[in-house]
Write an enzyme that holds these catalytic residues in place. Structure first.
Site, PDB file in Angstrom:
ATOM      1  CG  HIS A  74      -1.817  -1.175   1.340  1.00 57.51           C
ATOM      2  ND1 HIS A  74      -3.193  -1.117   0.652  1.00 57.51           N
ATOM      3  CD2 HIS A  74      -1.931  -2.477   1.714  1.00 57.51           C
ATOM      4  CE1 HIS A  74      -3.910  -2.124   0.956  1.00 57.51           C
ATOM      5  NE2 HIS A  74      -3.216  -3.054   1.536  1.00 57.51           N
ATOM      6  CG  ASN A 147      -7.780  -4.457   1.137  1.00 58.51           C
ATOM      7  OD1 ASN A 147      -7.166  -3.506   1.274  1.00 58.51           O
ATOM      8  ND2 ASN A 147      -7.267  -5.398   0.996  1.00 58.51           N
ATOM      9  CE1 TYR A 361      -2.139  -4.571   9.170  1.00 57.79           C
ATOM     10  CE2 TYR A 361      -2.338  -2.505   8.315  1.00 57.79           C
ATOM     11  CZ  TYR A 361      -2.500  -3.767   8.156  1.00 57.79           C
ATOM     12  OH  TYR A 361      -3.222  -4.424   7.079  1.00 57.79           O
TER      13      TYR A 361
END
Ligand code: HDE
Length: 689
Positions: A74, A147, A361
Site C-alpha cells: 500500500h 480494502n 501494523y
C-alpha cells in the site's frame, strides 16, 4: 500568511515562530537569517567549497533525509479528510461513541491506496485498493483498515510475507512494477488454493475502479459490536459509494496509466476541490452465534463473504470526504493506521488474519516513522483528551510536566496524574477460549472454491468475459507453461466455462486435470446480484466527466447547449481542442480548452462529444490522437454524441451504420437523450456484438 516560507505554520509546524507579511526572511532551522541562498561558500571565485558553510550543510543534510521508508504494501496512496455522520442510535448494539446518537459527527481521515506498486507507480494498476479509515472518536481513535474487495488471498498471517513477495517485483530484476502479471505471483497462488476466491475478484473489474469515489470498501474480517451490558453481536463492515459502482475496462486502464498516472488521486482532489464531496454509506451485516453456526462457511475465514442476500447490509451512517490535505507528507505519508486501534464498543474476533495484522501494523509504524512517538503527529493523535505515563523516545513532542511518571503513586490529586477507569475504560469481550496449542488450519476453512463459483455466476456475461480476459492476459505474461496449466486446473473447480475459456485463450494444448480439492465444492450457491458492478451502477451522470472535442468554427449555440446540460446534471465538462489556446466559435467567440488533443485522450472521460465543422473534422482526421480519441471511445463502449464528425469517424475506422451508442446531434438526437443514456455508463451492447 505567506506560503513557501520556512517555519510556516501548518500541520506539525505549530511550534515554529510564525513569520508573516513582507518581513519574512529565509532562515536556517536555527532561525539565523540567510544572506545568500544561491551560492555555496568558496575559497576564491573558482576555488573549493568550505566545510564551515553551515547553511549549505544543513540544507543538504535535511534534503538527504527527506524520505522515510515507504509502506511495504500500500505504498502508493492518497489521503483526505472528512467526517462520519451517524443515522440513528445503535446503543442497543454497541457502546462505540460514533453510534450513540442520531446525527453525531466524528472526524475522519481516509487513505486509499494500491497494494503492490511502489510509491511512484501508476494509479490504474490491476490491484486491490486499500480503503483505510481513521475515525477520531470521543473515546479514542478507531482505525477500520479495509480494502475494496471483501476477501483476502490467505487465511493465515504467516503466509503474508510470501504472498507479498510473490506479488511485488521479482527480486533479481526489480520488475515488473505494480502488477501481478508475472510468474512468481501465479506460481504462489496456484499452489495456494485458498487464494482462488480472491483471484476471481482481482481478475474482475473490481481491481480497475474508475475512481476511488466509485468503489465499495469492506472491513473484510468479522468484528464484534459490544453494548453497555457486554452483549456482543458479530458485524461485517461495508462502505457503499452513494455515487454507484463503476470500473474502467482493461484496455482503457493501460492507456490511462500512460495518459495520467495520477488519474485516481487527481479525480478525488478535483471532486473535493470543486465542492462535489464523495459520500459512502457505512453498512453493517449483523449476526449472532446461531447464524455463525448454521452458515455454510466459517465466519472467521477471511477468504469468505456473507452474501448480502443472506444477511442484509444495514445502513447506519454516512462518510463524507470534504477536505484535501494541507501537506501530502505530513498527513498522507505519515498517517499510521493500526488494526489494533479500536474503541470501547468494538472488538476483535479470532479471525487469524486479523490477529496477525494486530501485530504487524504497530511494528511497521516504528520502522516507517522511526519512533514510538508517531502518535504525537497531528494526523495520528487522538482528538479526545489523552494521558499516559509513557515518556521520552525519539522526537517526543508531548512531554508532560511535573514529577510523577508512574502509578500507583501517593502524590496529591493535583499532580498524581491519570488513573484507569474500569467503568468507562476498554474491556475485552470475555470470550471463552480453550484448545491445545498447535499449528493447524481449522477443518472449517477447507472449502476454497464454492464462493469463487458463486462470485463468477453472479456476474453479467460481459463481466464474466472480462474475468476470462484478465486471467488470459496475466497468465500470458507467465513464462512457465506449467504455471498456466496449474491455474486452469484450479479454475476447473470453480466453473468449467471459466476454465475452458481461459484454456482456450491461452492456447493450452489440453485441459489440465482439476486441482485436488481439500473439500468438495458446493455448486448450487445462489447468485448474489450485489456482487456485480454493472448491476450496481450509478443512477445519474453526476460526478462523471464528459470530454467535448471542439474545432474552430464550432456552433456556439450547440456548445452552450451541451455545456449547460452537462452542468445541470452535475457532471463535469472538459474541453479538448487541437490547440490548448482553444477555438473560435461560428459567432466569433472563443472557447478555452482544458486539454490539447494529445493530452486529452478519450480514456480520461466517461463519455465524449465531438462538435466539429466539416473542415474541422477533416483537420482532426489528420491527427493520430484525434483518431484514437474516437476509436478508443468506441472500443471502450462509451456513448458518443457528435456534430459533423463523419470524416473523423471514417479516418478512425468507424464506417457504415454505427450503433445506437453513437448519437448524431445534427441528425436530430438530443443532448438530453445522450446524457440520459450516459447513466448506463457504457453502451454494453457494443461488447456483445
Ligand atoms: Fe495490510 N498492511 N496486512 N491488509 N493493509 C499494511 O501497514 C498486513 C491485510 C491494508 O493506508 C502495512 O502501515 C498483514 C488485509 C491497508 O496506510 C502492514 C496482513 C487488509 C493498508 C500490513 C495484512 C489489509 C495496509 C504496510 C495479513 C484488508 C494501508 C504499511 C495478516 C482488510 C494502510 C502499514 C494505509 C497496510 C500488514 C492483510 C489492508 C505491513 C501482516 C486482509 C488498507 O503492516
Amino acid at each position: 500568511m505567506t506560503d513557501n516560507v520556512a517555519g510556516r505554520p501548518g500541520n506539525g509546524g505549530e511550534t515554529h515562530q510564525e513569520a508573516s507579511g513582507d518581513d519574512v526572511r529565509l532562515t536556517t532551522q536555527q532561525g539565523v537569517v540567510v544572506g545568500d541562498d544561491q551560492n555555496t561558500l568558496r575559497a576564491g571565485e573558482r576555488g573549493p567549497a568550505l566545510l564551515e558553510d553551515f547553511h549549505f550543510r544543513e540544507k543538504i543534510f535535511h534534503f538527504d533525509h527527506e524520505r522515510i521508508p515507504e509502506r511495504v504494501v500500500h505504498a502508493r496512496g492518497f489521503g483526505v479528510h472528512g467526517y462520519f455522520e451517524n443515522y440513528d442510535s445503535l446503543s442497543d448494539l454497541t457502546r462505540a461513541d460514533p453510534f450513540q446518537e442520531a446525527g453525531r459527527r466524528t472526524e475522519a481521515f481516509v487513505r486509499f491506496s494500491t497494494v503492490a506498486g511502489n510509491k511512484g507507480s501508476f494509479d490504474l494498476a490491476r490491484d486491490v485498493r486499500g480503503f483505510a479509515v481513521k475515525l477520531y472518536t470521543r473515546e479514542g481513535n478507531w482505525d477500520l483498515v479495509g480494502n475494496n474487495i471483501p476477501v483476502f488471498f490467505i487465511q493465515d498471517p504467516i503466509k503474508f510475507p510470501d504472498m507479498v513477495h510473490a506479488a511485488k517485483q521479482e527480486p533479481d530484476r526489480g520488475f515488473p512494477q505494480a502488477q501481478t502479471a508475472h510468474d512468481n505471483f501465479w506460481d504462489f497462488v496456484s499452489l495456494t488454493p485458498e487464494s482462488t476466491h480472491m483471484l476471481l475478484w482481482i481478475m474482475s473489474d473490481r481491481a480497475i475502479p474508475r475512481s476511488f469515489r466509485f468503489m465499495e470498501g469492506f472491513g473484510v474480517h468479522t468484528f464484534r459490536l459490544v453494548n453497555a451490558e457486554g452483549r456482543s453481536t458479530f458485524v461485517k463492515f461495508h462502505w457503499k459509494p452513494k455515487q454507484g459502482l463503476q470500473s474502467v475496462v482493461w484496455n482503457e486502464a493501460l492507456k490511462i496509466n500512460g495518459a495520467d498516472p495520477d488519474f485516481h488521486r487527481r479525480d478525488l482532489w478535483d471532486a473535493i476541490q470543486s465542492g462535489d464531496y464523495p459520500e459512502w454509506e457505512l453498512g453493517m451485516q449483523l449476526f449472532d452465534d446461531d447464524f455463525a453456526d448454521r452458515f455454510a462457511f466459517d465466519i472467521l475465514d477471511p477468504t469468505k463473504i456473507i452474501p448480502e442476500e443472506e444477511v442484509p447490509v444495514r445502513p447506519v451512517g454516512k462518510l463524507v470526504l470534504n477536505r484535501v490535505v494541507d501537506n501530502f507528507f505530513a498527513e498522507t505519508e505519515q498517517v499510521a493506521f493500526c488494526t489494533q486501534n479500536i474503541v470501547p464498543g468494538i472488538d476483535f474476533t479470532n479471525d487469524p488474519l486479523l490477529q496477525g495484522r494486530n501485530f504487524s501494523y504497530l511494528d511497521t509504524q516504528l520502522k516507517r516513522l522511526g519512533s514510538p512517538n508517531f502518535t504525537h503527529l497531528p494526523v495520528n493523535a487522538p482528538k479526545c483528551p489523552f494521558a499516559t505515563f509513557q515518556q521520552d523516545g525519539h522526537m517526543a513532542m508531548v512531554n508532560p510536566k511535573g514529577r510523577v511518571n508512574y502509578e500507583p503513586n501517593s502524590w496529591p490529586d493535583d499532580i498524581k496524574g491519570p488513573r484507569e477507569d474500569p467503568e468507562r475504560g476498554f474491556t475485552t469481550y470475555p470470550e471463552t477460549i480453550s484448545g491445545p496449542e498447535r499449528r493447524l488450519r481449522a477443518e472449517s476453512f477447507a472449502d476454497h472454491y464454492s464462493q469463487a463459483r458463486q462470485f463468477f455466476v453472479s456476474q453479467t456475461s460481459i463481466e464474466q468475459q472480462h474475468i476470462v480476459d484478465a486471467f488470459v492476459f496475466e497468465l500470458s505474461k507467465c513464462d512457465r507453461v506449467e504455471i498456466r496449466a496449474r491455474v486452469v486446473g484450479a479454475l476447473r473447480n470453480v466453473h468449467e466455462d471459466l476454465a475452458t475459456a481461459v484454456a482456450d485463450g491461452l492456447g493450452l494444448a489440453e485441459l489440465p486435470e482439476p486441482a485436488r480439492c481439500a473439500r468438495e465444492p458446493i455448486t448450487d450457491l445462489p447468485p448474489s446480484p450485489a456482487l456485480s458492478i454493472v448491476r450496481n451502477g450509478p443512477d445519474s451522470v453526476a460526478g462523471r466527466k464528459i470530454g467535448v472535442l471542439v474545432t474552430d468554427g464550432v456552433d456556439a449555440k450547440a456548445f452552450a447547449e451541451v455545456r449547460d446540460a452537462v452542468q445541470a446534471e452535475q457532471a463535469i465538462l472538459e474541453v479538448v481542442a487541437p490547440k490548448v489556446g482553444g477555438v473560435t466559435t461560428d459567432d466569433g467567440g472563443r472557447i478555452e480548452a482544458d486539454q490539447k488533443i494529445d493530452g486529452g485522450p478519450s480514456v480520461l472521460y466517461d463519455a465524449v462529444v465531438i462538435l466539429a465543422t466539416d473542415a474541422g473534422a477533416a483537420e482532426l482526421a489528420t491527427l493520430p490522437p484525434a483518431r484514437d480519441f474516437v476509436s478508443d471511445a468506441y472500443a471502450h463502449g462509451k456513448f458518443i454524441a457528435h456534430r459533423n464528425a463523419g470524416s473523423l469517424f471514417a479516418a478512425a475506422g468507424l464506417t457504415g451504420e454505427l450503433d445506437a451508442g453513437v448519437m448524431d446531434l445534427a441528425a436530430g438526437a438530443s443532448v438530453a437523450d445522450f446524457l440520459g443514456r450516459c447513466r448506463e455508463v457504457r453502451y454494453w451492447a457494443r461488447f456483445e456484438s
